[in-house]
Design a protein around this motif. Structure first.
Motif, PDB file in Angstrom:
ATOM      1  N   PHE A  56       0.822  -1.209   0.000  1.00 15.77           N
ATOM      2  CA  PHE A  56       0.000   0.000   0.000  1.00 15.77           C
ATOM      3  C   PHE A  56       0.859   1.263   0.000  1.00 15.77           C
ATOM      4  O   PHE A  56       0.473   2.282  -0.556  1.00 15.77           O
ATOM      5  CB  PHE A  56      -0.946  -0.015   1.197  1.00 15.77           C
ATOM      6  N   LYS A  57       2.010   1.221   0.615  1.00 19.72           N
ATOM      7  CA  LYS A  57       2.900   2.386   0.614  1.00 19.72           C
ATOM      8  C   LYS A  57       3.400   2.710  -0.781  1.00 19.72           C
ATOM      9  O   LYS A  57       3.650   3.861  -1.120  1.00 19.72           O
ATOM     10  CB  LYS A  57       4.102   2.128   1.538  1.00 19.72           C
ATOM     11  N   LYS A  58       3.525   1.664  -1.617  1.00 28.49           N
ATOM     12  CA  LYS A  58       4.024   1.860  -2.976  1.00 28.49           C
ATOM     13  C   LYS A  58       2.931   2.267  -3.957  1.00 28.49           C
ATOM     14  O   LYS A  58       3.234   2.662  -5.077  1.00 28.49           O
ATOM     15  CB  LYS A  58       4.685   0.566  -3.468  1.00 28.49           C
ATOM     16  N   GLU A  59       1.681   2.137  -3.562  1.00 25.71           N
ATOM     17  CA  GLU A  59       0.571   2.457  -4.465  1.00 25.71           C
ATOM     18  C   GLU A  59       0.378   3.974  -4.502  1.00 25.71           C
ATOM     19  O   GLU A  59      -0.081   4.574  -3.527  1.00 25.71           O
ATOM     20  CB  GLU A  59      -0.710   1.762  -3.992  1.00 25.71           C
ATOM     21  N   PRO A  60       0.752   4.645  -5.611  1.00 17.37           N
ATOM     22  CA  PRO A  60       0.714   6.114  -5.646  1.00 17.37           C
ATOM     23  C   PRO A  60      -0.690   6.688  -5.518  1.00 17.37           C
ATOM     24  O   PRO A  60      -0.863   7.777  -4.970  1.00 17.37           O
ATOM     25  CB  PRO A  60       1.319   6.449  -7.014  1.00 17.37           C
ATOM     26  N   SER A  61      -1.691   5.980  -5.978  1.00 17.16           N
ATOM     27  CA  SER A  61      -3.050   6.537  -5.972  1.00 17.16           C
ATOM     28  C   SER A  61      -3.601   6.703  -4.564  1.00 17.16           C
ATOM     29  O   SER A  61      -4.396   7.597  -4.298  1.00 17.16           O
ATOM     30  CB  SER A  61      -3.988   5.639  -6.780  1.00 17.16           C
ATOM     31  N   ILE A  62      -3.197   5.821  -3.655  1.00 15.77           N
ATOM     32  CA  ILE A  62      -3.718   5.926  -2.295  1.00 15.77           C
ATOM     33  C   ILE A  62      -2.630   6.295  -1.285  1.00 15.77           C
ATOM     34  O   ILE A  62      -2.850   6.217  -0.078  1.00 15.77           O
ATOM     35  CB  ILE A  62      -4.389   4.603  -1.858  1.00 15.77           C
ATOM     36  N   LYS A  63      -1.489   6.738  -1.796  1.00 14.19           N
ATOM     37  CA  LYS A  63      -0.399   7.125  -0.909  1.00 14.19           C
ATOM     38  C   LYS A  63      -0.823   8.242   0.024  1.00 14.19           C
ATOM     39  O   LYS A  63      -0.423   8.294   1.185  1.00 14.19           O
ATOM     40  CB  LYS A  63       0.815   7.553  -1.735  1.00 14.19           C
ATOM     41  N   HIS A  64      -1.646   9.154  -0.480  1.00 14.32           N
ATOM     42  CA  HIS A  64      -2.096  10.277   0.341  1.00 14.32           C
ATOM     43  C   HIS A  64      -3.566  10.116   0.753  1.00 14.32           C
ATOM     44  O   HIS A  64      -4.159  11.030   1.310  1.00 14.32           O
ATOM     45  CB  HIS A  64      -1.914  11.590  -0.416  1.00 14.32           C
ATOM     46  N   GLY A  65      -4.142   8.946   0.446  1.00  7.91           N
ATOM     47  CA  GLY A  65      -5.517   8.688   0.855  1.00  7.91           C
ATOM     48  C   GLY A  65      -5.543   7.939   2.175  1.00  7.91           C
ATOM     49  O   GLY A  65      -4.541   7.830   2.882  1.00  7.91           O
ATOM     50  N   LEU A  66      -6.697   7.415   2.491  1.00  9.31           N
ATOM     51  CA  LEU A  66      -6.868   6.709   3.753  1.00  9.31           C
ATOM     52  C   LEU A  66      -7.682   5.442   3.529  1.00  9.31           C
ATOM     53  O   LEU A  66      -8.595   5.416   2.708  1.00  9.31           O
ATOM     54  CB  LEU A  66      -7.590   7.596   4.768  1.00  9.31           C
ATOM     55  N   LEU A  67      -7.344   4.411   4.264  1.00  8.93           N
ATOM     56  CA  LEU A  67      -8.166   3.213   4.247  1.00  8.93           C
ATOM     57  C   LEU A  67      -9.478   3.498   4.981  1.00  8.93           C
ATOM     58  O   LEU A  67      -9.564   4.389   5.817  1.00  8.93           O
ATOM     59  CB  LEU A  67      -7.434   2.060   4.917  1.00  8.93           C
ATOM     60  N   VAL A  68     -10.471   2.737   4.645  1.00  3.65           N
ATOM     61  CA  VAL A  68     -11.806   2.955   5.205  1.00  3.65           C
ATOM     62  C   VAL A  68     -12.171   1.787   6.108  1.00  3.65           C
ATOM     63  O   VAL A  68     -11.936   0.626   5.769  1.00  3.65           O
ATOM     64  CB  VAL A  68     -12.846   3.113   4.064  1.00  3.65           C
ATOM     65  N   ARG A  69     -12.740   2.107   7.267  1.00  2.00           N
ATOM     66  CA  ARG A  69     -13.130   1.093   8.240  1.00  2.00           C
ATOM     67  C   ARG A  69     -14.610   1.223   8.580  1.00  2.00           C
ATOM     68  O   ARG A  69     -15.252   2.224   8.245  1.00  2.00           O
ATOM     69  CB  ARG A  69     -12.302   1.247   9.512  1.00  2.00           C
ATOM     70  N   ALA A  70     -15.129   0.238   9.262  1.00  2.00           N
ATOM     71  CA  ALA A  70     -16.479   0.307   9.826  1.00  2.00           C
ATOM     72  C   ALA A  70     -16.328   0.571  11.317  1.00  2.00           C
ATOM     73  O   ALA A  70     -15.743  -0.235  12.040  1.00  2.00           O
ATOM     74  CB  ALA A  70     -17.227  -1.001   9.589  1.00  2.00           C
ATOM     75  N   LYS A  71     -16.845   1.722  11.753  1.00  2.00           N
ATOM     76  CA  LYS A  71     -16.686   2.128  13.149  1.00  2.00           C
ATOM     77  C   LYS A  71     -18.021   2.606  13.709  1.00  2.00           C
ATOM     78  O   LYS A  71     -18.940   2.927  12.958  1.00  2.00           O
ATOM     79  CB  LYS A  71     -15.663   3.264  13.253  1.00  2.00           C
ATOM     80  N   ALA A  72     -18.104   2.660  15.006  1.00  2.00           N
ATOM     81  CA  ALA A  72     -19.315   3.177  15.642  1.00  2.00           C
ATOM     82  C   ALA A  72     -19.543   4.618  15.189  1.00  2.00           C
ATOM     83  O   ALA A  72     -18.602   5.427  15.143  1.00  2.00           O
ATOM     84  CB  ALA A  72     -19.178   3.114  17.163  1.00  2.00           C
ATOM     85  N   CYS A  73     -20.776   4.932  14.819  1.00  2.00           N
ATOM     86  CA  CYS A  73     -21.096   6.285  14.343  1.00  2.00           C
ATOM     87  C   CYS A  73     -20.830   7.301  15.456  1.00  2.00           C
ATOM     88  O   CYS A  73     -21.325   7.151  16.570  1.00  2.00           O
ATOM     89  CB  CYS A  73     -22.553   6.374  13.909  1.00  2.00           C
ATOM     90  N   ASN A  74     -20.042   8.323  15.137  1.00  2.00           N
ATOM     91  CA  ASN A  74     -19.697   9.316  16.151  1.00  2.00           C
ATOM     92  C   ASN A  74     -19.655  10.746  15.600  1.00  2.00           C
ATOM     93  O   ASN A  74     -19.185  11.653  16.277  1.00  2.00           O
ATOM     94  CB  ASN A  74     -18.351   8.981  16.796  1.00  2.00           C
ATOM     95  N   GLN A  75     -20.127  10.933  14.348  1.00  2.00           N
ATOM     96  CA  GLN A  75     -20.176  12.258  13.727  1.00  2.00           C
ATOM     97  C   GLN A  75     -18.793  12.879  13.555  1.00  2.00           C
ATOM     98  O   GLN A  75     -18.659  14.106  13.480  1.00  2.00           O
ATOM     99  CB  GLN A  75     -21.060  13.215  14.548  1.00  2.00           C
ATOM    100  N   SER A  76     -17.733  12.062  13.484  1.00  2.00           N
ATOM    101  CA  SER A  76     -16.382  12.594  13.303  1.00  2.00           C
ATOM    102  C   SER A  76     -16.164  12.991  11.847  1.00  2.00           C
ATOM    103  O   SER A  76     -16.928  12.643  10.953  1.00  2.00           O
ATOM    104  CB  SER A  76     -15.343  11.547  13.718  1.00  2.00           C
ATOM    105  N   LYS A  77     -15.082  13.725  11.607  1.00  2.00           N
ATOM    106  CA  LYS A  77     -14.765  14.200  10.261  1.00  2.00           C
ATOM    107  C   LYS A  77     -14.575  13.039   9.295  1.00  2.00           C
ATOM    108  O   LYS A  77     -14.987  13.111   8.127  1.00  2.00           O
ATOM    109  CB  LYS A  77     -13.492  15.061  10.304  1.00  2.00           C
ATOM    110  N   GLY A  78     -13.966  11.964   9.752  1.00  3.77           N
ATOM    111  CA  GLY A  78     -13.722  10.817   8.889  1.00  3.77           C
ATOM    112  C   GLY A  78     -14.986  10.110   8.447  1.00  3.77           C
ATOM    113  O   GLY A  78     -14.955   9.296   7.518  1.00  3.77           O
ATOM    114  N   GLN A  79     -16.099  10.397   9.113  1.00  4.35           N
ATOM    115  CA  GLN A  79     -17.376   9.776   8.761  1.00  4.35           C
ATOM    116  C   GLN A  79     -18.250  10.690   7.901  1.00  4.35           C
ATOM    117  O   GLN A  79     -19.405  10.350   7.634  1.00  4.35           O
ATOM    118  CB  GLN A  79     -18.131   9.375  10.031  1.00  4.35           C
TER     119      GLN A  79
END
Length: 301
Positions: A56-79
């Motif tokens: 994943f570190k070598k993949e240029p398209s997501i080098k500056h992106g973020l992986l996505v997870r399933a988390k408890a809803c908390n109204q955070s910026k990532g959600q």
């Protein structure tokens, strides 16, 4: 005899997925367990080996992106997610995409596309993507791990849905008072709106008819001391109910009973509901011969 006018419901279908909004909001899993949201916010999963981290570190398209997870809803910026008129989903780190590695699919945000990435679109309340000529959706498995299903299977499963722009669960605060909490000011209590979205996944028309009924019931609670207004609003509820029976081919009465139970869910609301029902004591009502006359649908492009 009560003369009923048709219920006019305006449906705004802006693209193939329901719930398009110009404002950022959450994507909540439609599985039976509530309160799980899609969240961008990590460079890799904690359980990964160093080998896959290097990939994943070598993949240029997501080098500056973020992986996505399933988390408890908390109204955070990532959600927070935006969905445009074409169903493109964007969040922190870029557009929602799928990265395939060793027959596994990993959701991630990306600033640009590449050969290894597959764009995700919001269609029919699902996270749709294509890979090697086939169509899939991204859904939630156990324990809180993503899985993919062929598109045809996705459409048969209500649990493959992701619900966009749901109001947050009001919890105990939603049980206070007759009218509860309506955080998005759409005329429906938040807990009732969440119930409608989860119970009626299959039809926009059914859902909008039930929403019209819920709005009228909310107004009835707000006007519980005004007998004349309650009776007028009661006619609107009856019209929506007739329309819903026309649209339904299963067990509409059971759904309406569940809606009433979700609405009249405290002692205070039950007492008010009994008072409301007393206003209709001794009155007679006539059903139309043609229930379809009770609903007229207009689609706006």
């Amino acid at each position: 005899m009560t003369i009923r006018q048709p219920l006019i419901i305006v449906l705004s279908i802006l693209f193939l997925g329901y719930g398009f909004s110009a404002q950022a909001s959450t994507l909540e899993s439609g599985v039976l367990k509530e309160g799980i949201c899609l969240q961008a916010g990590t460079q890799w999963y904690r359980h990964w080996t160093e080998k896959i981290k290097k990939v994943f570190k070598k993949e240029p398209s997501i080098k500056h992106g973020l992986l996505v997870r399933a988390k408890a809803c908390n109204q955070s910026k990532g959600q927070e997610w935006d969905i445009d008129e074409n169903g493109v989903i964007s969040g922190v780190g870029g557009e929602l995409s799928i990265y395939r590695w060793r027959k596994q699919f990993y959701p991630a945000t990306a600033l640009r596309h590449s050969k290894g990435l597959h764009s995700v679109r919001y269609r029919q309340q699902r996270l749709y993507f294509e890979s090697r000529g086939s169509s899939y959706c991204l859904t939630l498995g156990k324990p809180m791990r993503f899985k993919t299903l062929p598109w045809e299977e996705c459409l048969k499963s209500a649990e493959s849905r992701w619900l966009f722009d749901l109001p947050p669960d009001p919890g105990a605060e939603g049980l206070i008072g007759l009218t509860g909490i309506d955080s998005n000011q759409d005329g429906i209590r938040d807990d009732v709106e969440r119930f409608i979205e989860r119970v009626l996944p299959d039809s926009i028309e059914k859902k909008e008819t039930i929403r019209a009924m819920a709005i009228s019931r909310q107004k009835i609670y707000e006007s519980v001391e005004n007998r004349d207004l309650v009776i007028e609003l009661g006619t609107e509820v009856d019209i929506a109910s007739d329309c819903f029976f026309f649209l339904s081919d299963g067990d509409p009465e059971n759904i309406l009973k569940k809606l009433e139970a979700a609405t009249v869910n405290t002692e205070e609301r039950a007492r008010a509901w009994n008072k409301i029902n007393s206003y209709f004591s001794g009155m007679s009502f006539t059903l139309p011969d043609d229930l379809s006359s009770q609903c007229s649908f207009k689609t706006e492009n």
